[in-house]
Design a protein around this motif. Structure first.
Motif, PDB file in Angstrom:
ATOM      1  N   PHE A 288      -4.426   3.451   9.243  1.00 48.89           N
ATOM      2  CA  PHE A 288      -2.975   3.829   8.723  1.00 48.89           C
ATOM      3  C   PHE A 288      -2.131   2.554   8.673  1.00 48.89           C
ATOM      4  O   PHE A 288      -1.497   2.257   7.635  1.00 48.89           O
ATOM      5  CB  PHE A 288      -2.465   4.737   9.764  1.00 48.89           C
ATOM      6  N   ARG A 289      -2.274   1.591   9.591  1.00 54.32           N
ATOM      7  CA  ARG A 289      -1.570   0.445   9.584  1.00 54.32           C
ATOM      8  C   ARG A 289      -1.979  -0.692   8.566  1.00 54.32           C
ATOM      9  O   ARG A 289      -1.015  -1.196   7.771  1.00 54.32           O
ATOM     10  CB  ARG A 289      -1.597  -0.204  10.948  1.00 54.32           C
ATOM     11  N   LEU A 290      -3.215  -0.530   8.374  1.00 52.51           N
ATOM     12  CA  LEU A 290      -3.809  -1.486   7.257  1.00 52.51           C
ATOM     13  C   LEU A 290      -3.207  -0.959   5.813  1.00 52.51           C
ATOM     14  O   LEU A 290      -2.839  -1.852   4.983  1.00 52.51           O
ATOM     15  CB  LEU A 290      -5.175  -1.478   7.204  1.00 52.51           C
ATOM     16  N   ILE A 291      -3.406   0.377   5.728  1.00 54.43           N
ATOM     17  CA  ILE A 291      -2.751   0.859   4.405  1.00 54.43           C
ATOM     18  C   ILE A 291      -1.393   0.350   4.313  1.00 54.43           C
ATOM     19  O   ILE A 291      -0.842   0.369   3.101  1.00 54.43           O
ATOM     20  CB  ILE A 291      -3.171   2.454   4.364  1.00 54.43           C
ATOM     21  N   SER A 292      -0.565   0.767   5.286  1.00 49.94           N
ATOM     22  CA  SER A 292       0.868   0.690   5.154  1.00 49.94           C
ATOM     23  C   SER A 292       1.107  -0.835   5.165  1.00 49.94           C
ATOM     24  O   SER A 292       2.242  -1.140   4.232  1.00 49.94           O
ATOM     25  CB  SER A 292       1.567   1.049   6.286  1.00 49.94           C
ATOM     26  N   GLU A 293       0.389  -1.753   5.714  1.00 48.38           N
ATOM     27  CA  GLU A 293       0.480  -3.443   5.573  1.00 48.38           C
ATOM     28  C   GLU A 293       0.225  -3.752   4.088  1.00 48.38           C
ATOM     29  O   GLU A 293       0.929  -4.175   3.300  1.00 48.38           O
ATOM     30  CB  GLU A 293      -0.460  -4.043   6.462  1.00 48.38           C
ATOM     31  N   VAL A 294      -0.689  -3.012   3.289  1.00 46.85           N
ATOM     32  CA  VAL A 294      -1.065  -3.324   1.729  1.00 46.85           C
ATOM     33  C   VAL A 294       0.057  -2.813   1.027  1.00 46.85           C
ATOM     34  O   VAL A 294       0.574  -3.579   0.105  1.00 46.85           O
ATOM     35  CB  VAL A 294      -2.546  -2.773   1.556  1.00 46.85           C
ATOM     36  N   GLU A 295       0.561  -1.547   1.417  1.00 44.39           N
ATOM     37  CA  GLU A 295       1.575  -1.056   0.425  1.00 44.39           C
ATOM     38  C   GLU A 295       3.206  -2.115   0.810  1.00 44.39           C
ATOM     39  O   GLU A 295       3.629  -2.112  -0.005  1.00 44.39           O
ATOM     40  CB  GLU A 295       2.090   0.518   1.127  1.00 44.39           C
ATOM     41  N   GLU A 296       3.232  -2.398   1.782  1.00 41.74           N
ATOM     42  CA  GLU A 296       4.325  -3.296   2.214  1.00 41.74           C
ATOM     43  C   GLU A 296       4.308  -4.466   1.546  1.00 41.74           C
ATOM     44  O   GLU A 296       5.265  -5.137   0.859  1.00 41.74           O
ATOM     45  CB  GLU A 296       4.599  -3.433   3.737  1.00 41.74           C
ATOM     46  N   LEU A 297       2.960  -5.036   1.553  1.00 42.58           N
ATOM     47  CA  LEU A 297       2.835  -6.404   0.920  1.00 42.58           C
ATOM     48  C   LEU A 297       3.041  -6.411  -0.685  1.00 42.58           C
ATOM     49  O   LEU A 297       3.544  -7.259  -1.038  1.00 42.58           O
ATOM     50  CB  LEU A 297       1.485  -6.916   1.095  1.00 42.58           C
ATOM     51  N   THR A 298       2.285  -5.274  -1.075  1.00 40.86           N
ATOM     52  CA  THR A 298       2.443  -4.893  -2.625  1.00 40.86           C
ATOM     53  C   THR A 298       3.995  -4.698  -3.074  1.00 40.86           C
ATOM     54  O   THR A 298       4.345  -5.518  -3.785  1.00 40.86           O
ATOM     55  CB  THR A 298       1.592  -3.598  -3.089  1.00 40.86           C
ATOM     56  N   GLU A 299       4.624  -4.238  -2.004  1.00 40.10           N
ATOM     57  CA  GLU A 299       6.083  -3.803  -2.363  1.00 40.10           C
ATOM     58  C   GLU A 299       6.742  -5.239  -2.227  1.00 40.10           C
ATOM     59  O   GLU A 299       7.587  -5.323  -3.157  1.00 40.10           O
ATOM     60  CB  GLU A 299       6.670  -2.843  -1.542  1.00 40.10           C
ATOM     61  N   SER A 300       6.515  -5.971  -1.525  1.00 42.07           N
ATOM     62  CA  SER A 300       7.182  -7.227  -1.112  1.00 42.07           C
ATOM     63  C   SER A 300       6.911  -8.136  -2.508  1.00 42.07           C
ATOM     64  O   SER A 300       7.970  -8.738  -2.863  1.00 42.07           O
ATOM     65  CB  SER A 300       6.683  -7.851  -0.085  1.00 42.07           C
ATOM     66  N   ILE A 301       5.683  -8.205  -2.839  1.00 38.91           N
ATOM     67  CA  ILE A 301       5.191  -8.892  -4.016  1.00 38.91           C
ATOM     68  C   ILE A 301       6.190  -8.427  -5.367  1.00 38.91           C
ATOM     69  O   ILE A 301       6.523  -9.159  -6.040  1.00 38.91           O
ATOM     70  CB  ILE A 301       3.779  -8.864  -4.293  1.00 38.91           C
ATOM     71  N   GLU A 302       5.904  -7.007  -5.401  1.00 34.87           N
ATOM     72  CA  GLU A 302       6.837  -6.717  -6.631  1.00 34.87           C
ATOM     73  C   GLU A 302       8.254  -6.923  -6.641  1.00 34.87           C
ATOM     74  O   GLU A 302       8.797  -7.391  -7.734  1.00 34.87           O
ATOM     75  CB  GLU A 302       6.558  -5.050  -6.621  1.00 34.87           C
ATOM     76  N   SER A 303       9.031  -6.945  -5.205  1.00 32.02           N
ATOM     77  CA  SER A 303      10.312  -7.307  -5.061  1.00 32.02           C
ATOM     78  C   SER A 303      10.586  -8.543  -5.524  1.00 32.02           C
ATOM     79  O   SER A 303      11.535  -9.193  -6.241  1.00 32.02           O
ATOM     80  CB  SER A 303      10.764  -6.969  -3.778  1.00 32.02           C
ATOM     81  N   LEU A 304       9.568  -9.512  -4.826  1.00 34.08           N
ATOM     82  CA  LEU A 304       9.686 -10.813  -5.390  1.00 34.08           C
ATOM     83  C   LEU A 304       9.454 -11.428  -6.837  1.00 34.08           C
ATOM     84  O   LEU A 304      10.415 -11.997  -7.503  1.00 34.08           O
ATOM     85  CB  LEU A 304       8.693 -11.840  -4.463  1.00 34.08           C
ATOM     86  N   LYS A 305       8.743 -10.513  -7.497  1.00 38.13           N
ATOM     87  CA  LYS A 305       8.440 -10.700  -8.820  1.00 38.13           C
ATOM     88  C   LYS A 305       9.563 -10.298  -9.523  1.00 38.13           C
ATOM     89  O   LYS A 305      10.110 -10.870 -10.730  1.00 38.13           O
ATOM     90  CB  LYS A 305       7.122 -10.144  -9.251  1.00 38.13           C
ATOM     91  N   GLN A 306       9.976  -9.233  -9.294  1.00 37.31           N
ATOM     92  CA  GLN A 306      11.269  -8.688  -9.911  1.00 37.31           C
ATOM     93  C   GLN A 306      12.544  -9.595  -9.665  1.00 37.31           C
ATOM     94  O   GLN A 306      13.212 -10.099 -10.674  1.00 37.31           O
ATOM     95  CB  GLN A 306      11.722  -7.382  -9.455  1.00 37.31           C
TER      96      GLN A 306
END
Length: 447
Positions: free
Chosen positions: A375-393
């Motif tokens: 669960f933590r790895l999945i949430s970590e991937v989601e958090e990193l993906t969301e962070s990257i998307e935020s940074l790209k935006q």
């Protein structure tokens, strides 16, 4: 009768004729002359052509009487002739003296009008000369207005080369248009006044010519009357002119003669006064037009100065904003670089998390458990993906902001260039050209 050798100091008085009685005629009848008498019949042939003695005496008495009567008539005629000659001589003397006196009075009248005409001619000539000087001033002033008109129109044409952002109908253009209109009105006024001066000078010359002709006639008449007044009975250049004692049909009367010169002087005086009034009018017009042009020039210069100050202020503000914009562009570029680096920095953790999830997906059988690590790895991937998307935006936003800043920079630089061009036109072209504006003395026609 005066004796010979005695000098007579006055004309001798006529001698009186002594009173005497005329001899009485006596008529006597002839004797023996009847029809019945025979006296003298023997001598009838000798007395056919002869008179009687009494007839002879009668004839002599008749001759005496006739001679006495003729002498008496001749003496009376002689005395009457002497008296008439004396009277006519005295009358001729008085008439000549009266004519000489009348000629002298006429000379005084002619001299008076001649002097009045000469004075009026001199005054009219002086006024015409002064009006000619005013005409020269008008011509100079009219020529001097060409320079302000050229300057004003050149300023308007130069300001047409401003860029669209600054190509506005500002106060400077309004004042320049007023100046052009004022100069045109001044030129029209000066032209009309110049024409009035030319016409008035022509009228002055015409009336001066009339007065000069009248004066010339007066001079000639004065010389003729003066010569006539100097004639006397001992003059050697006098002769008979029988036909000169009649009046000419075209001759004037003393009243019309005086009225003619009076009217000439009156009309000349009227034109002289008109010249004086016109000169005063020209003085006022030149003073007022020069003052109006000077005031309008000052208004245009003030509008130029204020406009240049406004554009300088706007240019400084634009440069200040450009400076801040350039700084912001630099900061934004650094921010974009940081965002890109942040996105790049998130790639490794994402790879680690995704690799862990991928490797753990190969756990066998029941070991493939949804444990907390999973669960933590999945949430970590989601958090990193969301962070990257935020940074790209945010990167997109930063890049858009940078593009906007670049556009603003270009706009500011263009606007600054426009302001610089406008300032160059107004200050270096227009205001520099306006330094050649004529001075008031030149606009007033003194230079």
């Amino acid at each position: 009768m005066a004796q010979s050798g005695v000098l007579l100091t006055r004309e001798p008085a006529p001698q009186a004729v002594p009173v005497s009685e005329l001899p009485t005629k006596v008529y006597e009848a002839a004797l023996n002359t009847g029809p019945g008498s025979s006296c003298g019949l023997a001598t009838a042939g000798f007395r056919t052509a002869k008179d009687l003695t009494e007839e002879w005496h009668q004839h002599n008495y008749a001759q005496y009487h006739q001679a006495f009567a003729d002498r008496d008539g001749s003496e009376r005629c002689r005395h009457e002739s002497q008296s008439l000659a004396a009277c006519t001589a005295a009358l001729a003397q008085r008439t000549q003296e009266d004519s000489t006196t009348k000629l002298g009075q006429r000379l005084q009248d002619t001299h008076f009008w001649k002097a009045e005409l000469q004075r009026e001619i001199e005054d009219l000539t002086a006024q015409t000369d002064l009006l000619a000087a005013q005409k020269v001033r008008l011509e100079r002033a009219l020529d001097a207005t060409e320079v302000p008109y050229t300057i004003a129109t050149d300023n308007l044409q130069c300001r047409e080369r401003r860029q669209p952002a600054d190509l506005v109908r500002d106060q400077v253009e309004t004042e320049l248009l007023k100046e052009v209109e004022l100069i045109r009105n001044v030129q029209e006024l000066l032209k009309r006044t110049l024409m009035q001066a030319v016409n008035q000078m022509q009228l002055n010359r015409d009336h001066k010519q009339i007065c000069e002709m009248d004066w010339s006639d007066k001079v000639e008449t004065y010389n003729i009357d003066d010569k006539c007044g100097r004639y006397n009975n001992q003059s050697t250049n006098i002769q008979f002119h029988p036909s000169s004692s009649k009046f000419e049909e075209s001759a004037s009367t003393p009243e019309t003669w005086a009225k003619f010169s009076h009217d000439n002087i009156y009309r000349a005086e009227r034109e002289r006064l008109a010249s004086i009034n016109l000169r005063l009018l020209i003085d006022n017009i030149l003073h007022d037009t020069a003052e109006d042009l000077h005031l309008q020039c000052a208004a245009v210069d003030e509008a130029f100065a204020k406009r240049c100050e406004e554009m300088e202020d706007a240019k400084h503000k634009l440069e200040h904003h450009l400076k801040k914009t350039l700084k912001e562009i630099g900061d934004q570029e650094n921010n974009i670089a940081a965002l890109k680096q942040a996105i790049k920095d998130k790639e490794a953790p994402l790879k680690v998390a995704q690799t862990r999830l991928y490797d753990r997906s190969f756990r066998p059988n029941v070991e493939l458990c949804r444990d907390p690590a999973q669960f933590r790895l999945i949430s970590e991937v989601e958090e990193l993906t969301e962070s990257i998307e935020s940074l790209k935006q945010k990167l997109l936003e930063a890049e858009q902001s940078l593009r906007n800043l670049e556009d603003t920079r270009m706009s500011l630089e263009k606007e600054i260039a426009v302001k610089s061009n406008s300032i160059f036109i107004d200050r270096q072209k227009c205001m520099a050209h306006r330094t050649r504006y004529p001075v008031v003395l030149k606009l007033a026609g003194y230079q």
